[in-house]
Design a protein around this motif. Sequence first.
Motif, PDB file in Angstrom:
ATOM      1  N   SER A  22      51.010  30.081  12.593  1.00 55.80           N
ATOM      2  CA  SER A  22      50.898  30.159  11.137  1.00 55.80           C
ATOM      3  C   SER A  22      52.315  30.349  10.604  1.00 55.80           C
ATOM      4  N   ALA A  23      52.518  30.016   9.347  1.00 52.89           N
ATOM      5  CA  ALA A  23      53.822  30.232   8.723  1.00 52.89           C
ATOM      6  C   ALA A  23      53.638  30.967   7.403  1.00 52.89           C
ATOM      7  N   ILE A  24      54.564  31.849   7.121  1.00 54.85           N
ATOM      8  CA  ILE A  24      54.576  32.583   5.854  1.00 54.85           C
ATOM      9  C   ILE A  24      55.898  32.279   5.165  1.00 54.85           C
ATOM     10  N   PHE A  25      55.812  31.758   3.946  1.00 51.22           N
ATOM     11  CA  PHE A  25      57.003  31.504   3.141  1.00 51.22           C
ATOM     12  C   PHE A  25      57.039  32.548   2.034  1.00 51.22           C
ATOM     13  N   LYS A  26      58.040  33.417   2.070  1.00 53.47           N
ATOM     14  CA  LYS A  26      58.204  34.458   1.060  1.00 53.47           C
ATOM     15  C   LYS A  26      59.180  33.934   0.005  1.00 53.47           C
ATOM     16  N   ILE A  60      57.365  38.511  -6.308  1.00 50.95           N
ATOM     17  CA  ILE A  60      57.369  39.247  -7.573  1.00 50.95           C
ATOM     18  C   ILE A  60      55.981  39.824  -7.846  1.00 50.95           C
ATOM     19  N   LYS A  61      54.984  39.018  -7.600  1.00 51.27           N
ATOM     20  CA  LYS A  61      53.601  39.413  -7.871  1.00 51.27           C
ATOM     21  C   LYS A  61      53.032  40.345  -6.803  1.00 51.27           C
ATOM     22  N   TYR A  62      53.477  40.169  -5.552  1.00 49.21           N
ATOM     23  CA  TYR A  62      52.877  40.891  -4.423  1.00 49.21           C
ATOM     24  C   TYR A  62      53.936  41.575  -3.568  1.00 49.21           C
TER      25      TYR A  62
END
Length: 109
Positions: A22-26, A60-62
């Motif tokens: 899986s990949a997470i893009f912050k 910003i939101k999370y």
Amino acid sequence: MNWISLESADQINGIKHQQGYSAIFKHSTRCAISMMVKKRFELDWNKLPGDLNLYFLDLIKYRELSNQVASDFQVYHESPQLLLIKDGECVLDLSHGQISVEEALSVIG
């Protein structure tokens, strides 16, 4: 490909227990560099495996979820940042200009 919005701690737990990659893009929606890196990544993402889950985290939101991601996957918080997760472990941590589909593919194989 489409982004999966990362909006809950339950999703992070799911990623930690998921088999495969899986990949997470912050991403910071207030940062021009982050926007540029995101667009560049999206230009090539069709090269990624079709079954790769791509999570998008709006910092910003999370912000609290971003902190949880950093803690759970034992990485230093950066923005923009791409984490590649395999079987619950972070196997690639890229930020800013390092972020590319090619780098992700070099690990996925």
